[in-house]
Design an enzyme around this catalytic site. Structure first.
Site, PDB file in Angstrom:
ATOM      1  N   CYS A 142       0.826  -1.220   0.000  1.00  0.00           N
ATOM      2  CA  CYS A 142       0.000   0.000   0.000  1.00  0.00           C
ATOM      3  C   CYS A 142       0.858   1.267   0.000  1.00  0.00           C
ATOM      4  O   CYS A 142       1.703   1.452   0.874  1.00  0.00           O
ATOM      5  CB  CYS A 142      -0.890  -0.037   1.240  1.00  0.00           C
ATOM      6  SG  CYS A 142      -1.682   1.539   1.609  1.00  0.00           S
TER       7      CYS A 142
HETATM    8  N1  LIG Z   1      -6.481   7.985   3.339  1.00  0.00           N
HETATM    9  C1  LIG Z   1      -5.920   6.765   3.745  1.00  0.00           C
HETATM   10  C2  LIG Z   1      -6.037   5.739   2.647  1.00  0.00           C
HETATM   11  C3  LIG Z   1      -5.555   4.389   3.064  1.00  0.00           C
HETATM   12  C4  LIG Z   1      -6.031   3.296   2.085  1.00  0.00           C
HETATM   13  O1  LIG Z   1      -6.917   3.539   1.249  1.00  0.00           O
HETATM   14  N2  LIG Z   1      -5.456   2.084   2.206  1.00  0.00           N
HETATM   15  C5  LIG Z   1      -5.855   0.963   1.350  1.00  0.00           C
HETATM   16  C6  LIG Z   1      -4.672   0.183   0.843  1.00  0.00           C
HETATM   17  S1  LIG Z   1      -3.785   0.955  -0.420  1.00  0.00           S
HETATM   18  C7  LIG Z   1      -6.642  -0.052   2.150  1.00  0.00           C
HETATM   19  O2  LIG Z   1      -6.240  -0.413   3.235  1.00  0.00           O
HETATM   20  N3  LIG Z   1      -7.743  -0.545   1.580  1.00  0.00           N
HETATM   21  C8  LIG Z   1      -8.491  -1.613   2.145  1.00  0.00           C
HETATM   22  C9  LIG Z   1      -9.948  -1.540   1.769  1.00  0.00           C
HETATM   23  O3  LIG Z   1     -10.375  -0.509   1.246  1.00  0.00           O
HETATM   24  O4  LIG Z   1     -10.644  -2.522   2.023  1.00  0.00           O
HETATM   25  C10 LIG Z   1      -4.481   7.031   4.135  1.00  0.00           C
HETATM   26  O5  LIG Z   1      -3.778   7.744   3.399  1.00  0.00           O
HETATM   27  O6  LIG Z   1      -4.070   6.545   5.179  1.00  0.00           O
END
Ligand SMILES: N[C@@H](CCC(=O)N[C@@H](CS)C(=O)NCC(=O)O)C(=O)O
Length: 320
Positions: A55
């Site tokens: 990520c």
């Molecule tokens: N705004 C957040 C975004 C974090 C994010 O979107 N992480 C993704 C991975 S790239 C995630 O964990 N997605 C899991 C999901 O949506 O189920 C940050 O910058 O911390």
């Protein structure tokens, strides 16, 4: 639910009716502050970071932990690269080389942590997560805020060389904020908005601004070693984690293929090598997790889960 139906639901979860992907706002926004009586005070070995090596948002926090020398203050768990229906999962390093299981909460899934703190939680279960081992709670799950905390909060414990590092210096804040805003929207999130678009229009609405911004960044870096005031700041860290993933993943998987970093952006490539070769940074880049995560998790984009062989430009080569 049939697999096809389930995948259709997943797509709808990602994209809105107009085919545009909209990223949800992070919910946990507490802060570690170095002030008397603070609920979350800086302390050695009190905090824990839950990250995915795949990520780009979590990658920012790992980079700052490494560059500021905070390994003794913040322990780390690394989720499995595969993100399927139940969300991020913890695996052993035998099951998934590079993974670090959750020895703090002994959770099986990242969602267990969110539910532990709020059984009614209905948002997405995202990394990074900054966890407080003392109060047993989730402090913050927004990477842009976590990197700012790590940037200064532990300074009083650090040796002078690490204390002197400041990725968000007072005099450059306005310029960093201004740059972060368009880079976030059109590049960091732009690749996702292009790749997750479910209509031609939504894709094109995002992919053209993405390349316009990369051209603009190339121009900045043709005159300067770093994005803001020729100084290495959080603006560089925030962009670096997207650029590292660009050629090996976003170019193909997210259909961002008008140009590539290696062939078309010599100054961005030089800048990426400059950062990659800073002590500690290369160890935060795990191309195996990065490639397998995207190509194997997003089955609606890549149903065969075949992972292409390209790994992007070699960032360890001399910067010329
Ligand atoms: N705004 C957040 C975004 C974090 C994010 O979107 N992480 C993704 C991975 S790239 C995630 O964990 N997605 C899991 C999901 O949506 O189920 C940050 O910058 O911390």
């Amino acid at each position: 639910m049939s697999t096809a139906k389930k995948e259709q639901t997943e797509i709808l979860n990602w994209a809105s009716k107009d085919g545009e992907f909209r990223r949800q706002q992070s919910v946990f926004r507490d802060q570690i502050v170095d002030e008397p009586g603070a609920k979350f005070a800086p302390e050695r070995d009190r905090y824990h970071l839950y990250v995915s090596l795949a990520c780009p948002w979590a990658h920012r926090t790992l980079m700052v932990r490494e560059l500021k020398g905070l390994q003794d203050f913040i322990t780390v768990s690394v989720v499995d690269y595969l993100l399927l229906d139940k969300g991020w999962k913890f695996s052993t390093s035998e099951e998934c080389p590079g993974a670090i299981p959750d020895t703090v909460n002994n959770a099986s899934y990242l969602s267990d942590l969110y539910f532990k703190v709020n059984p009614e939680y209905s948002g997405r279960f995202t990394v990074p997560v900054l966890w407080d081992k003392k109060l047993n709670t989730l402090v913050n799950n927004e990477s842009s805020e976590i990197i700012r905390m790590l940037n200064t909060c532990f300074d009083k414990f650090l040796p002078d060389d690490k204390k002197a590092i400041n990725y968000y210096p007072e005099n450059l804040r306005a310029e960093i904020d201004e740059l972060n805003e368009w880079v976030y929207d059109t590049v960091n999130n732009g690749v996702y908005k292009s790749g997750f678009a479910t209509s031609q229009q939504a894709y094109e609405n995002n992919v053209y601004p993405l390349f316009k911004s990369l051209d603009r960044i190339e121009d900045i870096l043709s005159k300067s070693d770093y994005l803001v005031a020729n100084t290495f700041t959080e603006a560089d860290i925030r962009l670096f984690t997207t650029i590292v993933r660009f050629d090996p993943v976003y170019h193909g998987h997210f259909k961002c293929n008008a140009k590539s970093i290696e062939k078309d952006y010599p100054n961005i490539l030089k800048w990426a090598r400059r950062i990659y070769q800073m002590p500690g940074v290369a160890g935060t880049v795990n191309m195996d997790h990065i490639k397998k995560h995207y190509y194997m998790s997003h089955r609606q984009i890549n149903p065969t889960q075949v992972v292409p062989i390209g790994t992007g430009p070699d960032l360890s080569l001399p910067i010329n």
